[in-house]
Design a protein around this motif. Structure first.
Motif, PDB file in Angstrom:
ATOM      1  N   SER A 112       3.852 -16.159  28.654  1.00 35.66           N
ATOM      2  CA  SER A 112       4.607 -15.000  29.113  1.00 35.66           C
ATOM      3  C   SER A 112       4.839 -14.046  27.946  1.00 35.66           C
ATOM      4  O   SER A 112       5.240 -14.481  26.869  1.00 35.66           O
ATOM      5  CB  SER A 112       5.961 -15.443  29.672  1.00 35.66           C
ATOM      6  N   LEU A 117       2.782  -8.139  23.794  1.00 29.43           N
ATOM      7  CA  LEU A 117       2.630  -8.216  22.338  1.00 29.43           C
ATOM      8  C   LEU A 117       1.311  -7.586  21.922  1.00 29.43           C
ATOM      9  O   LEU A 117       1.249  -6.777  20.994  1.00 29.43           O
ATOM     10  CB  LEU A 117       2.684  -9.688  21.909  1.00 29.43           C
ATOM     11  N   LYS A 133       4.069 -17.097  33.127  1.00 29.76           N
ATOM     12  CA  LYS A 133       4.827 -17.097  34.377  1.00 29.76           C
ATOM     13  C   LYS A 133       5.546 -15.763  34.562  1.00 29.76           C
ATOM     14  O   LYS A 133       6.542 -15.667  35.242  1.00 29.76           O
ATOM     15  CB  LYS A 133       5.834 -18.255  34.372  1.00 29.76           C
ATOM     16  N   HIS A 134       5.036 -14.723  33.896  1.00 29.85           N
ATOM     17  CA  HIS A 134       5.747 -13.449  33.848  1.00 29.85           C
ATOM     18  C   HIS A 134       5.285 -12.492  34.949  1.00 29.85           C
ATOM     19  O   HIS A 134       5.940 -12.389  35.975  1.00 29.85           O
ATOM     20  CB  HIS A 134       5.567 -12.841  32.452  1.00 29.85           C
ATOM     21  N   ARG A 172       6.838 -13.251  40.951  1.00 30.20           N
ATOM     22  CA  ARG A 172       7.711 -12.337  40.213  1.00 30.20           C
ATOM     23  C   ARG A 172       7.282 -10.881  40.420  1.00 30.20           C
ATOM     24  O   ARG A 172       8.112 -10.008  40.660  1.00 30.20           O
ATOM     25  CB  ARG A 172       7.715 -12.696  38.732  1.00 30.20           C
ATOM     26  N   SER A 196      16.199 -20.413  38.363  1.00 27.36           N
ATOM     27  CA  SER A 196      17.626 -20.159  38.548  1.00 27.36           C
ATOM     28  C   SER A 196      17.914 -18.659  38.540  1.00 27.36           C
ATOM     29  O   SER A 196      17.184 -17.876  37.954  1.00 27.36           O
ATOM     30  CB  SER A 196      18.426 -20.873  37.465  1.00 27.36           C
TER      31      SER A 196
ATOM     32  N   SER B 208      18.548 -20.790  30.755  1.00 24.09           N
ATOM     33  CA  SER B 208      18.158 -20.559  32.141  1.00 24.09           C
ATOM     34  C   SER B 208      19.090 -19.561  32.809  1.00 24.09           C
ATOM     35  O   SER B 208      20.262 -19.439  32.455  1.00 24.09           O
ATOM     36  CB  SER B 208      18.124 -21.875  32.914  1.00 24.09           C
ATOM     37  N   LYS B 210      19.024 -15.583  35.272  1.00 20.28           N
ATOM     38  CA  LYS B 210      18.279 -14.449  35.783  1.00 20.28           C
ATOM     39  C   LYS B 210      17.268 -13.915  34.763  1.00 20.28           C
ATOM     40  O   LYS B 210      16.113 -13.660  35.081  1.00 20.28           O
ATOM     41  CB  LYS B 210      19.278 -13.349  36.153  1.00 20.28           C
ATOM     42  N   SER B 213      14.276 -16.237  34.242  1.00 25.30           N
ATOM     43  CA  SER B 213      13.414 -16.222  35.421  1.00 25.30           C
ATOM     44  C   SER B 213      12.584 -14.941  35.464  1.00 25.30           C
ATOM     45  O   SER B 213      11.402 -14.966  35.788  1.00 25.30           O
ATOM     46  CB  SER B 213      14.256 -16.331  36.689  1.00 25.30           C
ATOM     47  N   LEU B 214      13.201 -13.840  35.093  1.00 22.59           N
ATOM     48  CA  LEU B 214      12.510 -12.549  35.098  1.00 22.59           C
ATOM     49  C   LEU B 214      11.386 -12.534  34.069  1.00 22.59           C
ATOM     50  O   LEU B 214      10.296 -12.026  34.326  1.00 22.59           O
ATOM     51  CB  LEU B 214      13.532 -11.452  34.770  1.00 22.59           C
ATOM     52  N   ARG B 215      11.657 -13.094  32.908  1.00 21.78           N
ATOM     53  CA  ARG B 215      10.669 -13.069  31.836  1.00 21.78           C
ATOM     54  C   ARG B 215       9.654 -14.207  31.957  1.00 21.78           C
ATOM     55  O   ARG B 215       8.677 -14.234  31.222  1.00 21.78           O
ATOM     56  CB  ARG B 215      11.370 -13.149  30.476  1.00 21.78           C
ATOM     57  N   GLY B 216       9.919 -15.163  32.848  1.00 18.32           N
ATOM     58  CA  GLY B 216       8.994 -16.276  33.014  1.00 18.32           C
ATOM     59  C   GLY B 216       8.877 -17.156  31.788  1.00 18.32           C
ATOM     60  O   GLY B 216       7.804 -17.626  31.454  1.00 18.32           O
ATOM     61  N   LEU B 217      10.006 -17.365  31.106  1.00 22.26           N
ATOM     62  CA  LEU B 217       9.989 -18.205  29.910  1.00 22.26           C
ATOM     63  C   LEU B 217      10.611 -19.559  30.211  1.00 22.26           C
ATOM     64  O   LEU B 217      11.539 -19.658  31.019  1.00 22.26           O
ATOM     65  CB  LEU B 217      10.769 -17.518  28.782  1.00 22.26           C
ATOM     66  N   PRO B 218      10.123 -20.626  29.559  1.00 19.41           N
ATOM     67  CA  PRO B 218      10.707 -21.951  29.782  1.00 19.41           C
ATOM     68  C   PRO B 218      12.176 -21.956  29.343  1.00 19.41           C
ATOM     69  O   PRO B 218      12.494 -21.515  28.246  1.00 19.41           O
ATOM     70  CB  PRO B 218       9.863 -22.897  28.926  1.00 19.41           C
ATOM     71  N   ASP B 285      12.269  -7.316  25.458  1.00 23.56           N
ATOM     72  CA  ASP B 285      10.844  -7.415  25.735  1.00 23.56           C
ATOM     73  C   ASP B 285      10.199  -8.433  24.793  1.00 23.56           C
ATOM     74  O   ASP B 285       9.356  -8.085  23.982  1.00 23.56           O
ATOM     75  CB  ASP B 285      10.231  -6.023  25.566  1.00 23.56           C
ATOM     76  N   TYR B 286      10.606  -9.677  24.903  1.00 24.01           N
ATOM     77  CA  TYR B 286      10.007 -10.777  24.128  1.00 24.01           C
ATOM     78  C   TYR B 286      10.116 -10.558  22.620  1.00 24.01           C
ATOM     79  O   TYR B 286       9.161 -10.753  21.880  1.00 24.01           O
ATOM     80  CB  TYR B 286       8.535 -10.962  24.516  1.00 24.01           C
ATOM     81  N   ARG B 330       5.090 -13.241  14.589  1.00 23.49           N
ATOM     82  CA  ARG B 330       4.210 -12.323  15.322  1.00 23.49           C
ATOM     83  C   ARG B 330       3.312 -13.096  16.280  1.00 23.49           C
ATOM     84  O   ARG B 330       2.106 -13.150  16.135  1.00 23.49           O
ATOM     85  CB  ARG B 330       3.363 -11.516  14.339  1.00 23.49           C
ATOM     86  N   LEU B 331       3.923 -13.762  17.218  1.00 25.36           N
ATOM     87  CA  LEU B 331       3.214 -14.615  18.163  1.00 25.36           C
ATOM     88  C   LEU B 331       3.859 -14.425  19.527  1.00 25.36           C
ATOM     89  O   LEU B 331       4.972 -13.907  19.622  1.00 25.36           O
ATOM     90  CB  LEU B 331       3.365 -16.088  17.732  1.00 25.36           C
ATOM     91  N   PRO B 332       3.170 -14.855  20.603  1.00 21.77           N
ATOM     92  CA  PRO B 332       3.839 -14.865  21.905  1.00 21.77           C
ATOM     93  C   PRO B 332       5.147 -15.657  21.800  1.00 21.77           C
ATOM     94  O   PRO B 332       5.229 -16.626  21.033  1.00 21.77           O
ATOM     95  CB  PRO B 332       2.831 -15.574  22.807  1.00 21.77           C
ATOM     96  N   GLU B 334       6.840 -17.915  23.277  1.00 26.93           N
ATOM     97  CA  GLU B 334       6.892 -19.379  23.349  1.00 26.93           C
ATOM     98  C   GLU B 334       6.362 -20.045  22.097  1.00 26.93           C
ATOM     99  O   GLU B 334       6.808 -21.114  21.707  1.00 26.93           O
ATOM    100  CB  GLU B 334       6.064 -19.883  24.545  1.00 26.93           C
ATOM    101  N   GLU B 335       5.368 -19.405  21.472  1.00 25.10           N
ATOM    102  CA  GLU B 335       4.723 -20.012  20.311  1.00 25.10           C
ATOM    103  C   GLU B 335       5.419 -19.647  19.010  1.00 25.10           C
ATOM    104  O   GLU B 335       5.216 -20.304  17.995  1.00 25.10           O
ATOM    105  CB  GLU B 335       3.272 -19.530  20.215  1.00 25.10           C
TER     106      GLU B 335
END
Lengths: 318, 438
Positions: A112, A117, A133-134, A172, A196, B208, B210, B213-218, B285-286, B330-332, B334-335
């Protein structure tokens, strides 16, 4: 005609008027695609690179065809097989490609936000073909076009998005788009696959499929994304099919003229009964695939116009 | 000998904030007062000093600005050994001095964990040679922070370790954790733990809700923190070991902390400045500079943490200084690596809480200086006579725009980049010697 975006990274930044612009233009490309001579020159001289960091057959083929029909030079790069394996970072890959002066970059990535980026580091227009999942904006746009053609409008509809919401970027993007166009959206699925805070987006959340489908105009099924699951979301596929799989009995709760959609690829007998999927009176699944090419042509056409406008007049940022 | 006059003295022991003077002699606070400064006496002493061949003292006119004990920052990562490209004792020391931090308590989660007396001796030697502020060291609790075997707690104490922690690694095996606690208790050693249920939070990089969930991040439920804390409290009740929670960041964990304290368990808790001044939406924005561990929480949680510091339920505010180079960020999302630098931004960020009316300056200094010093048995962190003259002079109202490339840290990963801040350090003294001047 309004479309003020440099990239198409998601539905979130789009104005309803911009969504309408894409759909209206896509209608014209539907006609072109159905004609005997399926060629246009609007992207002639432009280079389109499809960069897929995640497996894809359908979306990649759709983007490739869209680019070729509009006269772009299209190149496909399967990124799993290339430099990522050699340890190159996403940014370096982006900078390397940028140096080759592409005009349109179509990117799919398993994380995501990765496409956002990447878009910060390149000069060309970036289209998000799915990031983690974005978002998956072109899927939501093609779904919208399909609904608008089948139902004659894209507002004040009751639409149920069903199944694996948690792992779905399609859900989404669709939730956002359908909300912007003033529809009533319901999310239906097992609580373990429901992210959630979804109620806060102004949609209704249902655990029970029959209750969720009651009197809806559109049933949007999602694929159970087994490959994204790290274990233990549902007890078994047969129980999932029993409780949330779309069959004739559950579909009977929807309006008699309700349409059935699926972004594909389908797991027949897991989230959808094969007969429903093939029922030409209910299912618009093949139409969705057709709309996909048209919507992607429209999106690339609009981004290319903005790109050319920016080239011609560098002072004005679109 | 230095005499500070016209100072707004921030005393965390008496929780007072008043104009006064403070005299430093031989590296310790010799005298303080709120009446007229002892100029006549001063001259007499100077003459006496000159007679004895000593250098004459100077007078610092603070012009009504704040003079407070130097900050004791509990849980600083200095990246030596192993990742000196991210931060060294020299750069961290300069950053600390510029931020009013006079004692850094360094973490053992370096590329080779500090889990032997030899390793501890190495970092002590490096700190001694290069850092311009005081440095004390934490030891790992288990070898390689792997949660399997306890370190030589006795030797480490003898070698100068002030407390024991596996940092963000949770000792998941309760039998091993219980033994560590029992052994630590017999030596009076302090354990610092990261309250978190590691299975629930595995792979998560945001809280966890809203936004996640919107950003789709774990995402992880804020409940994971309380579950970890509840488990640890049961073990403390069993063993009686001294326990400090490195960061409590959720409102849901506060009643458990309150109960533990009310029951007389030897428990304290900290919170990072980022969890007091930022919330989950700041990730926007991430933006990976906002990726910290535990992840930023909701605004309700943030406000509850500020209240808990004000009431004293949460004892310590720290910077959780974690340097990361550009490549790691400078990575996504999650990483990307977690953590933010904080030595230089702790004080200006804390001023946001002061200006917003959430905390008074003495309350802030109780949490940033006095309490961490008390917890670790250090005599600094206070303005009382006889305490070391570790001092910071600052203007709480001076505005500035933060430019991350002007930071003295080798790594520039601050979430406050480009933001408007208020509060500038004017000078920092360690044992009466000035180590920073604006």
């Amino acid at each position: 005609m309004t479309f003020r975006q440099k990239h198409l990274l998601g539905i979130e930044p789009l104005h309803p008027e911009e969504i309408r612009t894409v759909l209206d233009l896509a209608e014209r490309y539907v006609d072109l695609n159905r004609a005997a001579e399926k060629h246009s020159d609007v992207l002639r001289g432009l280079t389109q690179i499809n960069m897929f960091f995640e497996n894809s057959t359908r979306t990649q083929a759709s983007f490739e065809l869209a680019g070729k029909r509009l006269g772009a030079d299209v190149m496909n790069m399967s990124m799993q097989a290339s430099s990522i394996k050699k340890g190159e970072t996403l940014i370096d890959t982006a900078l390397t490609l940028n140096a080759m002066h592409p005009d349109l970059l179509v990117v799919r990535h398993p994380h995501s936000g990765a496409v956002n980026l990447l878009a910060e580091k390149v000069n060309c227009a970036v289209l998000n073909a799915g990031d983690g999942k974005h978002e998956h904006p072109t899927q939501a746009l093609l779904d919208a076009l399909t609904i608008r053609r089948a139902k004659g409008r894209l507002h004040r509809l009751n639409i149920a998005i069903c199944g694996d919401i948690a792992h779905s970027r399609v859900a989404r993007s669709n939730l956002m788009l359908l909300g912007k166009m003033e529809n009533r959206v319901r999310l239906v699925g097992p609580a373990t696959l429901m992210p959630s805070g979804m109620e806060e987006f102004g949609c209704e959340v249902f655990d029970d499929m029959r209750e969720g489908l009651k009197d809806v105009d559109v049933v949007m099924m999602l694929r159970l994304q087994r490959e994204r699951m790290d274990g233990g979301f549902i007890p078994s596929e047969r129980e999932y099919y029993h409780r949330w799989g779309l069959d004739a009995e559950k579909l009977a709760y929807a309006k008699p003229d309700a349409i059935v959609m699926h972004p594909g690829p389908m797991n027949r007998g897991v989230e959808i009964d094969g007969q429903i999927a093939d029922d030409i009176n209910r299912s618009v699944i093949q139409e969705q695939v057709e709309m996909g090419v048209a919507v992607r042509m429209a999106a690339m056409d609009l981004l290319a116009r903005n790109l050319r406008a920016a080239h011609a007049n560098p002072e004005v940022m679109v | 000998m230095t005499l500070f006059i016209n100072a707004r003295l921030i005393d965390p022991e008496t929780l007072t904030d008043q104009i006064g003077w403070l005299r430093v002699a031989e590296g310790v606070i010799a005298e303080t007062g709120t009446s007229t400064p002892p100029q006549a006496d001063e001259q007499a002493r100077e003459q006496a000093g000159e007679q004895a061949g000593e250098q004459a003292g100077d007078t610092v006119d603070c012009a009504g600005k704040c003079l407070a004990p130097g900050i004791v920052d509990l849980g600083v990562k200095v990246s030596e050994p192993g990742e000196r490209n991210k931060e060294s004792f020299a750069t961290a020391g300069r950053a600390a001095a510029a931020g009013g931090v006079t004692t850094m308590i360094t973490r053992p989660d370096t590329a080779a964990a500090i889990d032997t007396p030899e390793g501890l001796e190495f970092v002590q030697r490096r700190a001694q040679a290069d850092a311009i502020v005081k440095v004390r060291h934490l030891s790992a609790l288990t070898k390689a922070r792997a949660g399997a075997e306890m370190v030589e707690i006795g030797f480490m104490l003898d070698a100068g370790a002030v407390a024991f922690t596996d940092c963000d690694h949770v000792v998941t095996n309760t039998k091993i954790f219980q033994r560590c606690m029992t052994y630590a208790k017999s030596l009076g050693a302090l354990i610092i733990a990261h309250p978190q249920d590691p299975d629930l939070s595995k792979g998560a990089c945001v809280t966890s809700g809203k936004f996640a969930s919107l950003r789709g991040l774990p995402a992880v439920s804020p409940m994971a923190e309380r579950m970890g804390f509840d488990r640890d409290m049961a073990l403390i009740e069993m063993t009686g070991a001294r326990y400090h929670a490195d960061q409590i960041t959720t409102a849901r964990a506060l009643p458990a902390l309150e109960r533990a304290k009310a029951n007389g368990l030897p428990v304290t808790a900290g919170v990072s400045i980022h969890h007091l001044t930022l919330n989950e939406f700041d990730v926007g924005d991430y933006r990976t500079f906002f990726k910290v561990k535990p992840p930023l929480r909701s605004e309700e949680d943030r406000m509850a943490m500020v209240d808990a510091v004000a009431s004293g339920l949460i004892d310590v505010i720290c910077s959780m200084h974690t340097p990361q180079d550009e490549e790691s960020k400078r990575l996504p999302f999650e990483e990307a690596a977690g953590g933010a630098v904080g030595l230089e931004t702790l004080l200006p960020a804390a001023m946001r809480l002061y200006h917003a009316g959430g905390l008074t300056l003495p309350q802030l200094w109780r949490a940033m200086a006095l309490n961490p010093a008390k917890l670790l048995g250090l005599d600094s962190g206070r303005l009382s006579v006889g305490a070391p003259a570790d001092l910071v002079l600052f203007n709480p109202d001076a505005p500035f725009l933060l430019d991350r490339f002007k930071l003295k840290s080798k790594s520039k990963n601050t979430p406050f980049d480009g933001q408007r801040m208020e509060g500038k350090v004017l000078g920092t003294w360690v044992d009466g010697t000035q180590v920073f001047a604006a």
